[in-house]
Design a protein around this motif. Structure first.
Motif, PDB file in Angstrom:
ATOM      1  N   THR A 172       0.844  -1.201   0.000  1.00 10.49           N
ATOM      2  CA  THR A 172       0.000   0.000   0.000  1.00 10.49           C
ATOM      3  C   THR A 172       0.874   1.245   0.000  1.00 10.49           C
ATOM      4  OG1 THR A 172      -0.060  -0.068   2.418  1.00 10.49           O
ATOM      5  CG2 THR A 172      -1.843  -1.171   1.227  1.00 10.49           C
ATOM      6  N   PRO A 173       0.357   2.366  -0.521  1.00 15.70           N
ATOM      7  CA  PRO A 173       1.158   3.597  -0.573  1.00 15.70           C
ATOM      8  C   PRO A 173       1.293   4.243   0.799  1.00 15.70           C
ATOM      9  CG  PRO A 173      -1.041   4.017  -1.423  1.00 15.70           C
ATOM     10  CD  PRO A 173      -0.959   2.541  -1.181  1.00 15.70           C
ATOM     11  N   GLU A 174       1.948   3.566   1.701  1.00 14.14           N
ATOM     12  CA  GLU A 174       2.195   4.103   3.034  1.00 14.14           C
ATOM     13  C   GLU A 174       3.603   4.668   3.099  1.00 14.14           C
ATOM     14  OE1 GLU A 174       1.576   1.058   5.846  1.00 14.14           O
ATOM     15  OE2 GLU A 174      -0.572   0.818   5.454  1.00 14.14           O
ATOM     16  N   PRO A 175       3.834   5.645   3.964  1.00  7.64           N
ATOM     17  CA  PRO A 175       5.192   6.172   4.103  1.00  7.64           C
ATOM     18  C   PRO A 175       6.127   5.082   4.618  1.00  7.64           C
ATOM     19  CG  PRO A 175       3.777   6.989   5.866  1.00  7.64           C
ATOM     20  CD  PRO A 175       2.882   6.311   4.867  1.00  7.64           C
ATOM     21  N   PRO A 176       7.386   5.127   4.228  1.00 10.32           N
ATOM     22  CA  PRO A 176       8.327   4.111   4.707  1.00 10.32           C
ATOM     23  C   PRO A 176       8.436   4.151   6.220  1.00 10.32           C
ATOM     24  CG  PRO A 176       9.483   5.967   3.710  1.00 10.32           C
ATOM     25  CD  PRO A 176       8.030   6.161   3.412  1.00 10.32           C
ATOM     26  N   GLY A 177       8.550   3.000   6.805  1.00  9.36           N
ATOM     27  CA  GLY A 177       8.650   2.894   8.256  1.00  9.36           C
ATOM     28  C   GLY A 177       9.486   1.701   8.633  1.00  9.36           C
ATOM     29  N   PRO A 178       9.518   1.357   9.920  1.00 12.70           N
ATOM     30  CA  PRO A 178      10.317   0.208  10.359  1.00 12.70           C
ATOM     31  C   PRO A 178       9.825  -1.086   9.716  1.00 12.70           C
ATOM     32  CG  PRO A 178       9.620   1.572  12.225  1.00 12.70           C
ATOM     33  CD  PRO A 178       8.856   2.049  11.044  1.00 12.70           C
ATOM     34  N   ARG A 179      10.770  -1.959   9.394  1.00 12.25           N
ATOM     35  CA  ARG A 179      10.462  -3.285   8.849  1.00 12.25           C
ATOM     36  C   ARG A 179      11.260  -4.336   9.607  1.00 12.25           C
ATOM     37  NH1 ARG A 179      11.654  -3.661   2.711  1.00 12.25           N
ATOM     38  NH2 ARG A 179      13.327  -2.194   3.175  1.00 12.25           N
ATOM     39  N   PRO A 180      10.713  -5.544   9.764  1.00 13.50           N
ATOM     40  CA  PRO A 180      11.501  -6.613  10.386  1.00 13.50           C
ATOM     41  C   PRO A 180      12.769  -6.850   9.561  1.00 13.50           C
ATOM     42  CG  PRO A 180       9.194  -7.239  10.207  1.00 13.50           C
ATOM     43  CD  PRO A 180       9.353  -5.978   9.408  1.00 13.50           C
ATOM     44  N   THR A 181      13.904  -6.849  10.242  1.00 20.07           N
ATOM     45  CA  THR A 181      15.196  -6.984   9.574  1.00 20.07           C
ATOM     46  C   THR A 181      16.028  -8.027  10.297  1.00 20.07           C
ATOM     47  OG1 THR A 181      15.110  -4.650   8.927  1.00 20.07           O
ATOM     48  CG2 THR A 181      17.253  -5.743   8.797  1.00 20.07           C
ATOM     49  N   ALA A 182      16.548  -8.984   9.557  1.00 22.27           N
ATOM     50  CA  ALA A 182      17.417 -10.011  10.127  1.00 22.27           C
ATOM     51  C   ALA A 182      18.863  -9.538  10.055  1.00 22.27           C
ATOM     52  CB  ALA A 182      17.264 -11.327   9.374  1.00 22.27           C
ATOM     53  N   GLN A 202      14.308   0.913  10.522  1.00 18.68           N
ATOM     54  CA  GLN A 202      14.164   1.591   9.237  1.00 18.68           C
ATOM     55  C   GLN A 202      15.521   1.868   8.601  1.00 18.68           C
ATOM     56  OE1 GLN A 202      11.289   4.654   9.704  1.00 18.68           O
ATOM     57  NE2 GLN A 202      11.597   5.560   7.683  1.00 18.68           N
ATOM     58  N   LEU A 203      16.459   2.336   9.410  1.00 25.61           N
ATOM     59  CA  LEU A 203      17.818   2.609   8.963  1.00 25.61           C
ATOM     60  C   LEU A 203      18.798   1.999   9.958  1.00 25.61           C
ATOM     61  CD1 LEU A 203      17.436   6.441   8.185  1.00 25.61           C
ATOM     62  CD2 LEU A 203      17.333   4.585   6.514  1.00 25.61           C
ATOM     63  N   TRP A 204      20.012   1.719   9.497  1.00 27.16           N
ATOM     64  CA  TRP A 204      21.025   1.232  10.422  1.00 27.16           C
ATOM     65  C   TRP A 204      22.413   1.546   9.895  1.00 27.16           C
ATOM     66  CZ3 TRP A 204      24.780  -2.611   9.543  1.00 27.16           C
ATOM     67  CH2 TRP A 204      24.668  -3.318   8.341  1.00 27.16           C
ATOM     68  N   THR A 205      23.366   1.618  10.807  1.00 30.49           N
ATOM     69  CA  THR A 205      24.767   1.793  10.464  1.00 30.49           C
ATOM     70  C   THR A 205      25.598   1.189  11.574  1.00 30.49           C
ATOM     71  OG1 THR A 205      26.417   3.397   9.698  1.00 30.49           O
ATOM     72  CG2 THR A 205      25.071   4.048  11.560  1.00 30.49           C
ATOM     73  N   VAL A 206      26.898   1.181  11.400  1.00 33.83           N
ATOM     74  CA  VAL A 206      27.818   0.617  12.390  1.00 33.83           C
ATOM     75  C   VAL A 206      28.709   1.723  12.923  1.00 33.83           C
ATOM     76  CG1 VAL A 206      29.831  -0.877  12.680  1.00 33.83           C
ATOM     77  CG2 VAL A 206      27.811  -1.730  11.494  1.00 33.83           C
ATOM     78  N   GLN A 207      28.892   1.738  14.233  1.00 30.56           N
ATOM     79  CA  GLN A 207      29.849   2.644  14.861  1.00 30.56           C
ATOM     80  C   GLN A 207      30.701   1.827  15.825  1.00 30.56           C
ATOM     81  OE1 GLN A 207      28.499   5.893  17.454  1.00 30.56           O
ATOM     82  NE2 GLN A 207      29.812   7.252  16.249  1.00 30.56           N
ATOM     83  N   GLY A 208      31.910   1.485  15.394  1.00 26.81           N
ATOM     84  CA  GLY A 208      32.775   0.633  16.203  1.00 26.81           C
ATOM     85  C   GLY A 208      32.212  -0.776  16.287  1.00 26.81           C
ATOM     86  N   SER A 209      31.976  -1.244  17.513  1.00 29.23           N
ATOM     87  CA  SER A 209      31.430  -2.588  17.710  1.00 29.23           C
ATOM     88  C   SER A 209      29.926  -2.575  17.930  1.00 29.23           C
ATOM     89  CB  SER A 209      32.116  -3.242  18.914  1.00 29.23           C
ATOM     90  OG  SER A 209      31.901  -2.474  20.085  1.00 29.23           O
ATOM     91  N   LEU A 213      20.583   1.836  15.229  1.00 26.47           N
ATOM     92  CA  LEU A 213      19.303   1.674  14.548  1.00 26.47           C
ATOM     93  C   LEU A 213      18.509   2.973  14.631  1.00 26.47           C
ATOM     94  CD1 LEU A 213      18.354  -1.733  16.212  1.00 26.47           C
ATOM     95  CD2 LEU A 213      19.615  -1.416  14.076  1.00 26.47           C
ATOM     96  N   ALA A 214      17.734   3.265  13.587  1.00 22.36           N
ATOM     97  CA  ALA A 214      16.908   4.471  13.587  1.00 22.36           C
ATOM     98  C   ALA A 214      15.573   4.178  12.921  1.00 22.36           C
ATOM     99  CB  ALA A 214      17.612   5.619  12.865  1.00 22.36           C
ATOM    100  N   SER A 215      14.472   4.625  13.544  1.00 22.56           N
ATOM    101  CA  SER A 215      13.123   4.431  13.016  1.00 22.56           C
ATOM    102  C   SER A 215      12.303   5.682  13.268  1.00 22.56           C
ATOM    103  CB  SER A 215      12.442   3.221  13.659  1.00 22.56           C
ATOM    104  OG  SER A 215      13.150   2.029  13.371  1.00 22.56           O
ATOM    105  N   SER A 216      11.432   6.036  12.308  1.00 22.92           N
ATOM    106  CA  SER A 216      10.580   7.212  12.449  1.00 22.92           C
ATOM    107  C   SER A 216       9.199   6.806  12.938  1.00 22.92           C
ATOM    108  CB  SER A 216      10.468   7.945  11.112  1.00 22.92           C
ATOM    109  OG  SER A 216       9.837   7.126  10.147  1.00 22.92           O
ATOM    110  N   HIS A 217       8.536   7.734  13.621  1.00 22.70           N
ATOM    111  CA  HIS A 217       7.197   7.499  14.164  1.00 22.70           C
ATOM    112  C   HIS A 217       6.389   8.778  13.997  1.00 22.70           C
ATOM    113  CE1 HIS A 217       8.561   3.737  16.060  1.00 22.70           C
ATOM    114  NE2 HIS A 217       9.677   4.405  16.318  1.00 22.70           N
ATOM    115  N   ASP A 218       5.142   8.639  13.585  1.00 18.14           N
ATOM    116  CA  ASP A 218       4.262   9.783  13.386  1.00 18.14           C
ATOM    117  C   ASP A 218       3.186   9.796  14.468  1.00 18.14           C
ATOM    118  OD1 ASP A 218       5.544  10.579  11.003  1.00 18.14           O
ATOM    119  OD2 ASP A 218       4.401   9.084   9.862  1.00 18.14           O
ATOM    120  N   ASP A 219       2.898  11.007  14.976  1.00 17.03           N
ATOM    121  CA  ASP A 219       1.780  11.205  15.894  1.00 17.03           C
ATOM    122  C   ASP A 219       1.237  12.609  15.679  1.00 17.03           C
ATOM    123  OD1 ASP A 219       3.514  12.939  17.211  1.00 17.03           O
ATOM    124  OD2 ASP A 219       4.102  11.437  18.698  1.00 17.03           O
TER     125      ASP A 219
END
Length: 487
Positions: A172-182, A202-209, A213-219
């Motif tokens: 569905t045309p929903e805004p991107p949001g968190p998804r289950p990620t392995a 929703q997003l992720w990166t590595v910093q050292g060890s 993780l980053a996810s957006s939320h609407d209210d």
């Protein structure tokens, strides 16, 4: 003649040294003999010292090569001539690789049945060093779903790589949001699986060890981002090392022709900084999650530099394509500049306090990562840079110039026409030209070692090769037949 009488007796003959001549020579002879043995001892000691020095120099050279092998983007050892190595699959337009973790080149793909296949590739031969298959069906990925991987951990730690594959986007045309990620963490030496965890993000990166993780939320108040850092390798379900929520803001909704929301979202880490970007907003955080600044970027593109500064450039027609507006955010200050952040293509982390930038007029500009002040700039236009051992190597139309990264003092100059790219194995510096001419310079003093036309390494050498590429810590030639790895 009278007779001789008596008994025969044994006589011991003693050889005497010849008499010494009178004069000064009487004292000279003993002095020569007295110094003969110490001179031999000194000679032996000198030879031993030279052997020890050479052994130490050889050990240091091997250590330098070992360190260079772990620098992201550095090539495997290069000989005195380039030769054809192997051919990756595909047409050469997209590399079938996922991450370069130190000296470990990792390829990953999702296969049918919800399996993540990960293997290490020998960069010199293309052969598989190890291969591992991990079930990730819990997130329901399709075969061929994108996989992102990154090195995990810092210097001195066991080399590890983390790979992530997300479940399908909603239809569905929903805004991107968190998804289950392995998330799959593997030992990069042998492919042993350390841990498999499923996280909604929703997003992720590595910093050292840590994995951030980053996810957006609407209210009703608007859109907020939750950013947290965690150690995925913890035995128990890990608690976040820190968690930060951005202030809410009104994110404009832009729907594309396919009914999906159009937005640019990104999360990057460099030094002790994190940059989260969402459309025309960005947030700069410290390594412990503290929010340093919120930026209304507008039409500007935000880039995180190696020292944690943020470069902002407006590439739109409104600013003029030939004279784009640019700024540098350092701490709480914003400076107007005429450059864009351009990190070196190979960077060993030396000279940690300098930010390498590219002037819109061509020269490279080096600024302080603490104040943003200009430290020095090159006289010539620069197309690429490498940073190793505190020295910045820059490619120009006349060749290569090596300068002290902090002071700009010239270390050496290597001549060669139209150098556009640079590559190194930690011992030699390769200067690459659009004509596929490769010149090798000694990294230490700039002595020219050899020059080679790389075109004959592809096909019959009739000019079918298109360009040289240095991605994934390998030197490759792109041609109509695909990618040829050389070295």
């Amino acid at each position: 003649m009278p007779a001789v009488s008596g008994r025969m007796q044994d006589v011991e003959l003693v050889e005497q040294e010849p008499a010494q001549p009178p004069g000064p020579a009487r004292t000279g002879g003993p002095r020569v003999r007295r110094w003969r043995v110490p001179a031999v001892v000194a000679g032996v000691a000198l030879v031993a010292a030279l052997v020890t020095y050479q052994a130490g120099a050889d050990a240091r050279a091997r250590a330098d090569l070992d360190r260079a092998a772990t620098v992201p983007g550095a090539l495997p050892p290069v000989g005195d001539r380039l030769q054809e190595r192997w051919h990756p699959p595909g047409d050469g337009t997209a590399a079938p690789f996922a991450a370069l973790a130190g000296r470990h080149l990792v390829a990953a793909q999702t296969t049918s049945g919800g399996v993540l296949s990960v293997r290490e590739i020998d960069r010199a031969t293309g052969a598989s060093r190890w291969s591992t298959e991990v079930p990730v069906g819990a997130v329901g990925p399709r075969a061929g779903a994108p996989v992102t991987c990154a090195p995990l951990g810092g210097p001195g730690r066991v080399p590890r790589v983390v790979c992530a594959v997300a479940g399908p986007r909603p239809s569905t045309p929903e805004p991107p949001g968190p998804r289950p990620t392995a998330f799959v963490v593997l030992d990069a030496d042998d492919g042993t699986v350390v841990v498999v965890r499923t996280v909604s993000t929703q997003l992720w990166t590595v910093q050292g060890s840590r994995v951030v993780l980053a996810s957006s939320h609407d209210d009703a108040a608007g859109t907020s981002w939750v950013v947290l850092a965690t150690d995925l390798t913890a035995v128990d379900e890990p608690d976040p090392a820190w968690r930060t929520t951005t202030p809410p803001w009104d994110r404009p909704l832009v729907i594309g022709p396919d009914g999906q929301e159009l937005t640019w979202q990104d999360l990057r880490a460099a030094g002790d900084r994190l940059l989260l970007t969402d459309g025309d907003h960005a947030w700069l955080l410290t390594g412990d999650g503290s929010l340093l600044s919120a930026l209304d970027t507008g039409a500007q593109v935000a880039t995180l530099g190696r020292t944690g500064v943020v470069g902002l450039v407006d590439w739109s027609a409104a600013s003029g394509f030939d004279r784009p507006r640019a700024a540098l955010v350092v701490g709480g200050a914003t400076l107007t500049v005429r450059e864009t952040v351009q990190p070196p293509t190979v960077d060993d982390g030396s000279a940690p306090g300098v930010e390498v930038m590219q002037s819109f007029d061509g020269p490279v500009v080096v600024r302080s990562g603490r104040t943003g002040g200009e430290l020095w700039r090159s006289r010539e236009a620069v197309s690429a840079t490498l940073l190793l051992g505190g020295v910045l190597y820059a490619a120009s139309s006349d060749g290569v110039v090596a300068r002290d990264a902090v002071t700009g003092r010239r270390v050496w100059t290597g001549h060669g026409p139209d150098v556009r790219r640079l590559a190194t194995d930690g011992r030699v510096l390769l200067a690459l030209s659009p004509t596929l001419t490769v010149r090798a310079f000694a990294l230490s003093d700039g002595a020219e070692l050899w020059t080679q036309d790389a075109r004959p390494l592809v096909g019959d050498g009739a000019g079918t090769a298109r360009w040289l590429t240095t991605g994934w810590g390998m030197l490759g030639i792109v041609s109509p037949d695909g990618l040829t790895i050389v070295g």
